[in-house]
Design an enzyme around this catalytic site. Structure first.
Site, short mmCIF file in Angstrom:
data_model
loop_
_atom_site.label_atom_id
_atom_site.label_comp_id
_atom_site.label_asym_id
_atom_site.label_seq_id
_atom_site.Cartn_x
_atom_site.Cartn_y
_atom_site.Cartn_z
N ASP A 307 65.14 -50.57 163.59
CA ASP A 307 66.15 -50.54 164.64
C ASP A 307 66.21 -49.17 165.32
OD1 ASP A 307 67.77 -52.39 165.87
OD2 ASP A 307 69.59 -51.72 164.88
N ASP A 354 72.48 -57.97 164.05
CA ASP A 354 73.41 -57.03 163.43
C ASP A 354 74.50 -57.73 162.64
OD1 ASP A 354 71.99 -55.01 164.72
OD2 ASP A 354 73.20 -55.17 166.53
#
Length: 469
Positions: A307, A354
């Site tokens: 990420d 997420d």
């Protein structure tokens, strides 16, 4: 995996300024939806695994240490492939030339790349159809006498009738598939209510009360067989390429939820987007099974680096997130007070990755708290020790803190943030710290549900037990 972000900050040309109340409302809405998904998904995960074990089956879709190692690499390849897909062809060539220079490729090769870019750009102005130049070149190499005129005419007529398949058509298909899967996930959440209604409501036809099951599968033999032998073949001689079981109430639930699919395909409204996204998240947390705490830790660490790299190191993540017009994130309008729920268009967003990635780890801790993989006798023996366990609750609180930090940093810097940068340390280190304090570090670190994973070794063990019984 995707970033949490808001709309572009106001500039001289984009003068929309949102008040603190508007931004707080949108952030709190996303905050609440994400936590709701994790809590519901974790409880459903425990019920699902307990149900599978009680029926003496193996859990499909498990993430073991092997899959956890490969997952960030596979996700990176898919993400970068989508990035190249969304980029115009000339920009792809320019990107290759830039990378070649960075890697100190000899100048002669860089010049060849540049000349290719120039040639392609010049050709693209002549014809917008990439297939036509190819057909022209192929036709020029075939002697006239080898192909009769009527065949040439038929081929050209057929070519004119072919549908054009480009980026927009591929995106339409991708969006439809994602939306259909999301609505199917929502239908699976609705199905228990459908079943309860048909069983208890009066004047319901008998064919609706009877929930007939169906199995749709595609099998492949591991050895040569004659026609008709596959039906009676032993399990060791076949393997399933595809298998889907469903029942009558599944079909009814999908039909009931289909207006959401149709509405979102036509309107792309944030409410239908969130219905699909929440359903995806809950079902993903429920069905994606982490096989052990070690596998979960490795997965979180790998995606932590993934990420950060793709959000901070490149524009790949943001380009793909903006390019895919599909429900892969949750949205809530910042201008809801000004334009109302139906006309609002400026959204805050939070990627489903997420929610799902930390969610499957938190679901593992919920199963650890309740010792879902133990037998009934073992569970009764450990009831005293289970009463004081609260890893799930503490890690949910840690996730809430990490998501709050993500949103605070995002609003402060007015830029997209890799949410896993803040979520992974909170969700991983807090339960480990709690285990150290409680003297249960070894129990937590070595917690493993691998014996229930659907793999070759466990299948042999299950088949052997069935034969002995």
């Amino acid at each position: 995996m995707t970033e949490a972000t808001t709309e572009v900050p106001p500039t001289a040309t984009n003068a929309t300024v949102f008040t603190f109340e508007e931004q707080a409302t949108s952030s709190l809405a996303l905050y609440g939806m994400s936590i709701l998904c994790i809590i519901i998904g974790s409880y459903r995960s425990g019920q699902y695994i307990r149900k599978v074990i009680s029926k003496k089956r193996l859990v499909e879709g498990s993430i073991t240490m092997k899959e956890a190692r490969k997952f960030p690499i596979s996700a990176s390849l898919v993400l970068f492939g989508l990035y190249l897909f969304f980029k115009p062809a000339s920009e792809r060539f320019l990107w290759v030339a830039t990378v070649a220079k960075t890697l100190r490729v000899p100048d002669e090769y860089v010049q060849k790349i540049n000349s290719t870019i120039i040639t392609y750009t010049a050709n693209s102005t002549v014809s917008s159809d990439p297939v036509e130049p190819l057909l022209t070149r192929l036709a020029s190499k075939i002697p006239q006498e080898h192909v009769p005129d009527f065949i040439r005419a038929a081929a050209l007529r057929a070519y004119d009738q072919l549908p054009t398949i480009g980026k927009s058509e591929c995106m339409t298909l991708l969006t439809f598939l994602i939306c259909f899967e999301g609505v199917s996930a929502f239908a699976s959440l609705v199905k228990p209510f459908v079943t309860s209604f048909f069983k208890h409501a009066p004047l319901v036809p008998s064919f609706l009360k009877y929930n007939a099951p169906y199995l749709f599968s595609l099998k492949k033999g591991k050895k040569e067989m004659e026609e008709g032998d596959m039906e009676e073949a032993k399990n060791k001689d076949i393997e399933y390429i595809f298998k889907m079981d469903f029942d009558r109430h599944d079909l009814i639930a999908i039909l009931m939820c289909s207006p959401i699919l149709i509405s979102h395909l036509y309107k792309r409204h944030w409410i239908t987007n969130n219905i699909i996204g929440i359903s995806f998240s809950i079902l993903g947390i429920e069905r994606l099974h982490l096989a052990s705490f070690k596998a979960g830790s490795l997965l979180l660490c790998g995606l932590f680096l993934y990420d950060i790299f793709w959000v901070f190191g490149t524009d790949v993540m943001t380009s793909v997130a903006k390019g895919i017009d599909a429900p892969i994130l949750l949205q809530f309008p910042q201008d809801i007070y000004r334009n109302g729920a139906w006309e609002a268009s400026k959204h805050s967003m939070l990627g489903l990755g997420d929610i799902v990635i930390p969610g499957i780890f938190i679901a593992l801790l919920h199963r650890f708290d309740n010792r879902v993989v133990q037998s009934t006798a073992e569970s009764k023996t450990n009831q005293a020790s289970l009463k004081g366990r609260y890893y799930f609750s503490v890690t949910v609180a840690a996730y809430m803190a990490g998501l709050f930090i993500t949103m605070a940093v995002m609003h402060h810097f007015k830029a997209a943030q890799p949410a896993l940068l803040y979520l992974v340390p909170c969700c991983l280190f807090v339960p480990l710290l709690l285990a150290v304090i409680r003297g249960e570090l070894s129990d937590l670190w070595n917690y493993d549900e691998g014996k229930h994973v659907d793999n070759e070794e466990n299948r042999k063990r299950v088949d052997s037990n069935k034969k002995n019984n």
